[in-house]
Write a protein that holds these residues in place. Sequence first.
Motif, mmCIF file in Angstrom:
data_model
loop_
_atom_site.group_PDB
_atom_site.id
_atom_site.type_symbol
_atom_site.label_atom_id
_atom_site.label_comp_id
_atom_site.label_asym_id
_atom_site.label_seq_id
_atom_site.Cartn_x
_atom_site.Cartn_y
_atom_site.Cartn_z
ATOM 1 N N SER A 1 0.797 -1.226 0.000
ATOM 2 C CA SER A 1 0.000 0.000 0.000
ATOM 3 C C SER A 1 0.828 1.274 0.000
ATOM 4 O O SER A 1 0.323 2.356 -0.300
ATOM 5 C CB SER A 1 -0.933 0.003 1.216
ATOM 6 O OG SER A 1 -0.185 -0.089 2.418
ATOM 7 N N SER A 2 2.116 1.177 0.339
ATOM 8 C CA SER A 2 2.964 2.364 0.341
ATOM 9 C C SER A 2 4.414 1.914 0.233
ATOM 10 O O SER A 2 4.734 0.747 0.451
ATOM 11 C CB SER A 2 2.766 3.187 1.621
ATOM 12 O OG SER A 2 3.162 2.427 2.766
ATOM 13 N N GLY A 3 5.300 2.840 -0.106
ATOM 14 C CA GLY A 3 6.695 2.480 -0.239
ATOM 15 C C GLY A 3 7.532 3.696 -0.525
ATOM 16 O O GLY A 3 7.034 4.825 -0.563
ATOM 17 N N SER A 4 8.838 3.496 -0.731
ATOM 18 C CA SER A 4 9.762 4.593 -0.955
ATOM 19 C C SER A 4 10.733 4.249 -2.077
ATOM 20 O O SER A 4 11.086 3.085 -2.267
ATOM 21 C CB SER A 4 10.544 4.901 0.322
ATOM 22 O OG SER A 4 9.692 5.266 1.385
ATOM 23 N N GLY A 5 11.164 5.280 -2.801
ATOM 24 C CA GLY A 5 12.190 5.089 -3.810
ATOM 25 C C GLY A 5 11.716 4.421 -5.074
ATOM 26 O O GLY A 5 10.508 4.172 -5.265
ATOM 27 N N PRO A 6 12.645 4.070 -5.956
ATOM 28 C CA PRO A 6 12.285 3.493 -7.258
ATOM 29 C C PRO A 6 11.605 2.137 -7.154
ATOM 30 O O PRO A 6 10.808 1.776 -8.026
ATOM 31 C CB PRO A 6 13.641 3.360 -7.975
ATOM 32 C CG PRO A 6 14.670 3.397 -6.890
ATOM 33 C CD PRO A 6 14.105 4.274 -5.824
ATOM 34 N N ALA A 7 11.864 1.380 -6.094
ATOM 35 C CA ALA A 7 11.198 0.075 -5.942
ATOM 36 C C ALA A 7 9.706 0.258 -5.685
ATOM 37 O O ALA A 7 8.893 -0.590 -6.054
ATOM 38 C CB ALA A 7 11.839 -0.726 -4.805
ATOM 39 N N ALA A 8 9.347 1.364 -5.036
ATOM 40 C CA ALA A 8 7.929 1.630 -4.783
ATOM 41 C C ALA A 8 7.192 1.894 -6.089
ATOM 42 O O ALA A 8 6.043 1.490 -6.264
ATOM 43 C CB ALA A 8 7.778 2.828 -3.841
ATOM 44 N N GLU A 9 7.875 2.561 -7.024
ATOM 45 C CA GLU A 9 7.240 2.852 -8.312
ATOM 46 C C GLU A 9 6.900 1.559 -9.057
ATOM 47 O O GLU A 9 5.924 1.511 -9.803
ATOM 48 C CB GLU A 9 8.171 3.727 -9.157
ATOM 49 C CG GLU A 9 8.436 5.087 -8.538
ATOM 50 C CD GLU A 9 9.412 5.912 -9.359
ATOM 51 O OE1 GLU A 9 9.668 5.524 -10.537
ATOM 52 O OE2 GLU A 9 9.909 6.926 -8.856
ATOM 53 N N ALA A 10 7.693 0.536 -8.842
ATOM 54 C CA ALA A 10 7.447 -0.736 -9.534
ATOM 55 C C ALA A 10 6.409 -1.598 -8.824
ATOM 56 O O ALA A 10 5.682 -2.354 -9.486
ATOM 57 C CB ALA A 10 8.766 -1.518 -9.648
ATOM 58 N N CYS A 11 6.308 -1.474 -7.494
ATOM 59 C CA CYS A 11 5.538 -2.462 -6.749
ATOM 60 C C CYS A 11 4.316 -1.953 -5.993
ATOM 61 O O CYS A 11 3.455 -2.760 -5.606
ATOM 62 C CB CYS A 11 6.454 -3.191 -5.763
ATOM 63 S SG CYS A 11 7.840 -4.050 -6.547
ATOM 64 N N VAL A 12 4.233 -0.661 -5.737
ATOM 65 C CA VAL A 12 3.074 -0.142 -4.984
ATOM 66 C C VAL A 12 1.884 -0.010 -5.900
ATOM 67 O O VAL A 12 1.985 0.454 -7.030
ATOM 68 C CB VAL A 12 3.409 1.227 -4.344
ATOM 69 C CG1 VAL A 12 2.147 1.883 -3.783
ATOM 70 C CG2 VAL A 12 4.432 1.046 -3.237
ATOM 71 N N ARG A 13 0.716 -0.470 -5.417
ATOM 72 C CA ARG A 13 -0.518 -0.283 -6.193
ATOM 73 C C ARG A 13 -1.698 -0.214 -5.243
ATOM 74 O O ARG A 13 -1.604 -0.624 -4.074
ATOM 75 C CB ARG A 13 -0.716 -1.417 -7.199
ATOM 76 C CG ARG A 13 -0.991 -2.771 -6.590
ATOM 77 C CD ARG A 13 -1.104 -3.814 -7.674
ATOM 78 N NE ARG A 13 -1.480 -5.137 -7.147
ATOM 79 C CZ ARG A 13 -2.732 -5.549 -7.000
ATOM 80 N NH1 ARG A 13 -3.722 -4.748 -7.339
ATOM 81 N NH2 ARG A 13 -2.991 -6.760 -6.536
#
Length: 385
Positions: free
Chosen positions: A373-385
Amino acid sequence: MSEDSEDFEREERAFAEALRASVPVETFRPLDAEAIKAAARPARSGPTRWLKGMAAAAVLVVAVGIGAALLPRVAGSQTAEPASGGYAAGGVAPETAQDRASGAAAPGEVTSKVTSDAGFRWESYRDVMVQVPDAWGYASAPQSDYCIGKRFPTEPYVDLTRGPGAARAILCTSGLADDRQAMHLTFTPIKGSPPFAAPSTVWKQYSTELGRARVTVTARAGESELANRILASVRLVPDGTDPNGCPVTLPTVPAVELTGLDGSDLTVCLYEAEDDRGAFRSSASLTGAAAERAWQAVLAAPEGGGPDGSASSCGTSPGWPMVLLVGADQVPVAASVAGCAGNGVTDAAAAGGARRLTGELCRALIVDPVRISSGSGPAAEACVR
């Protein structure tokens, strides 16, 4: 004092003692016994497969990088689809808390496996599991910002918001129409606040608490029988693993070479990233084409792990711990998702000991009710939805 008077006092004391002894058991408002039918029987055996998988590997520690600055985490898309609503109204299970905590089985019932009733499936959170109808889908229940939502589910569902949900800073004063709500189940931590409830005279919340979780069903009066049946099925998970085989406490996972594993059967176990870090959040079982597609995405991911953010641009936000149970033996594979550092799927044979998170990999592995549900950095752009 007369003999009759002494007899009366003895009877009065006995009655008072019996009444006091019964008080701790009656923790919920009584309901119609005919409306409650116990639904839980033990399902698939997780521990045996887990131990067989653990025997195939050696220990690996996945490090989470440290940054200098802490930046806001990227929030997932919260399409205020849902339909919560209601006001507090105590639900009840027909047994004592001790019965449910022990997972007591009926005579002759096998407790080493977890099977669901016909037409029902198991959902799990923290250290509890509960049965819901197979036909129920998944959606995010509305938060306090419901008045700016545009889409709301019309069919019963399991709430994807587990624990405090992200809500925009807006005060909704208009009511949420009763016909824009639907029956649903919500999990929250037992030490946290109950789920949000939009004001309504039609929708009510029925709750029960066990282990580390609160289970709440939002329903109309005409749906109370089903709500009670769902609450009556709440059990502690047997042997510390949920019905999909996921350990309910984040384990230390050995590293293995991924190319030697059979990915035709795959379970995704998700754990909390920050609050109550390592506590079990949700699981999803993939089979057939879905499992094959997900596993191929893992094997096709570049070596080296990541993508990670720099300490100056991302900070120190940790990733979401994940464990993949691969193949019939459920061999455990560790992963970390949507953090500032330490992202990737561990692979003993890959450069850097991990494979990189890609959009394809995340889309294939992160399927409801597993949701980042939330995240940080470039990995969040790939995996958060």
